[in-house]
Design a protein around this motif. Structure first.
Motif, short mmCIF file in Angstrom:
data_model
loop_
_atom_site.label_atom_id
_atom_site.label_comp_id
_atom_site.label_asym_id
_atom_site.label_seq_id
_atom_site.Cartn_x
_atom_site.Cartn_y
_atom_site.Cartn_z
N SER A 222 -128.26 10.76 67.12
CA SER A 222 -127.19 9.84 66.73
C SER A 222 -127.73 8.43 66.71
O SER A 222 -128.59 8.06 67.54
CB SER A 222 -126.02 9.92 67.72
OG SER A 222 -125.12 8.85 67.53
N PRO A 223 -127.23 7.59 65.80
CA PRO A 223 -127.67 6.19 65.80
C PRO A 223 -127.27 5.43 67.05
O PRO A 223 -127.80 4.35 67.31
CB PRO A 223 -127.00 5.61 64.54
CG PRO A 223 -125.92 6.56 64.19
CD PRO A 223 -126.36 7.90 64.65
N VAL A 224 -126.35 5.97 67.86
CA VAL A 224 -126.05 5.35 69.15
C VAL A 224 -127.31 5.25 70.00
O VAL A 224 -127.47 4.32 70.80
CB VAL A 224 -124.95 6.15 69.88
CG1 VAL A 224 -124.87 5.78 71.35
CG2 VAL A 224 -123.60 5.90 69.22
N GLN A 225 -128.24 6.19 69.79
CA GLN A 225 -129.48 6.17 70.58
C GLN A 225 -130.42 5.05 70.16
O GLN A 225 -131.36 4.74 70.90
CB GLN A 225 -130.18 7.52 70.48
CG GLN A 225 -129.41 8.65 71.16
CD GLN A 225 -130.07 9.98 70.92
OE1 GLN A 225 -129.98 10.55 69.83
NE2 GLN A 225 -130.75 10.49 71.94
N VAL A 226 -130.20 4.45 68.99
CA VAL A 226 -130.93 3.22 68.66
C VAL A 226 -130.48 2.11 69.59
O VAL A 226 -131.30 1.33 70.11
CB VAL A 226 -130.70 2.83 67.18
CG1 VAL A 226 -131.33 1.47 66.88
CG2 VAL A 226 -131.25 3.89 66.24
N LEU A 227 -129.18 2.04 69.82
CA LEU A 227 -128.62 0.99 70.68
C LEU A 227 -128.88 1.27 72.15
O LEU A 227 -129.00 0.33 72.95
CB LEU A 227 -127.11 0.89 70.44
CG LEU A 227 -126.64 0.82 68.99
CD1 LEU A 227 -125.12 0.74 68.93
CD2 LEU A 227 -127.28 -0.35 68.26
#
Length: 291
Positions: A222-227
């Motif tokens: 998930s792109p949440v894991q970029v944050l």
């Protein structure tokens, strides 16, 4: 299916299906619910089904053409387990103008079922044989050792079945290419170990004519894991190791302006990241039509 050009390499996205398997709290143990809410305007609906509270992911394959070779990255689930509405990989490749016999190289980023299921297909007698008769299949040594049914202790029944159906026939055929640490494919592409999700998880780095990309496999779901790169999925065998590898991969991508192409992102499928103080942020989505 859509294709982009990165330097002298063409990249085609071949989707299999999408689903929402788990709530964020289960998919990413320790995730901060406020982080999802703070970013809901762009997470919903492509990456998060807010109404059902389910993380949304895609299962997909990447088809590359580089240095005169046809390369497949990850082969999805076995044909018998393709979800409703999904299309078997070989049929999708044929639709893209690639017959199974045309594939020169199959890269398995790791040996989970949804990345190796299309490695094999039944022959006329029902035996499983390599689906790509002329291809070399790249397996990392650490993953082969870890998932060996003779010594495996994590989910031994399910993982042993995957090994028997999708790995063993390749080894028996002599088409396996076993690598460790790193493996140079050609002047544009290089594999390196990126452990954590599995011990032998690999990432493929593309560098060609000034363009850069990293095919990150399951380092990110998930792109949440970029944050929040410290948050690993419930499917990671070594969550802390995966977090370290994720952070170092994102740092390289941010510093080298490389496109990050994970295995399971929906939407545009690929993202540019940038440093945000000591952390990272989504700079912009780029790559493929928004799905």
């Amino acid at each position: 299916m859509h294709t982009i050009e990165l330097g002298r390499v063409s990249v085609t996205r071949i989707p299999h299906f999408g689903n929402g398997p788990l709530p964020p709290a289960e998919f990413f143990p320790g995730t901060d619910p406020d982080l999802w809410q703070a970013n809901r305007t762009w997470l919903v609906p492509r990456h998060w089904d807010e109404d059902a509270d389910r993380v949304r992911v895609k299962v997909q394959t990447w088809l590359l053409r580089s240095a005169g070779r046809t390369i497949v990255i990850d082969t999805g689930l076995a044909a018998g387990t393709v979800q409703p509405g999904g299309v078997p990989l070989t049929a999708s490749l044929i639709a893209a103008g690639v017959a199974p016999a045309d594939v020169d190289l199959v890269i398995c980023t790791h040996l989970h079922a949804d990345h190796v299921g299309g490695n094999t297909s039944p022959d006329g007698n029902g035996a499983l044989v390599p689906a790509f008769p002329h291809a070399r299949y790249l397996f990392s040594r650490p993953d082969l050792d870890f998932f060996d049914p003779r010594t495996l202790t994590e989910e031994p029944g399910r993982s042993a079945a995957v090994y028997e159906q999708s790995i063993a026939p390749i080894l028996q055929s002599g088409q396996a290419q076993i690598w460790d640490d790193s493996y140079t494919i050609d002047e544009n592409l290089r594999l390196t170990l990126a452990p954590g999700h599995t011990p032998g998880h690999g990432v493929l780095t593309l560098e060609s004519d000034g363009d850069r990309a990293v095919f990150a496999g399951d380092l990110l779901h998930s792109p949440v894991q970029v944050l929040a790169p410290e948050v690993s999925s419930c499917f990671c065998h070594d969550p802390a190791g995966a977090a370290r590898t994720r952070a170092s991969t994102l740092a390289w991508a941010a510093d080298h302006k490389a496109l990050v192409i994970p295995a399971h992102f929906g939407g545009a499928g690929a993202v540019e990241v940038e440093r945000d103080g000591s952390r990272f942020a989504v700079r912009r989505w780029r790559g493929f039509p928004d799905t």
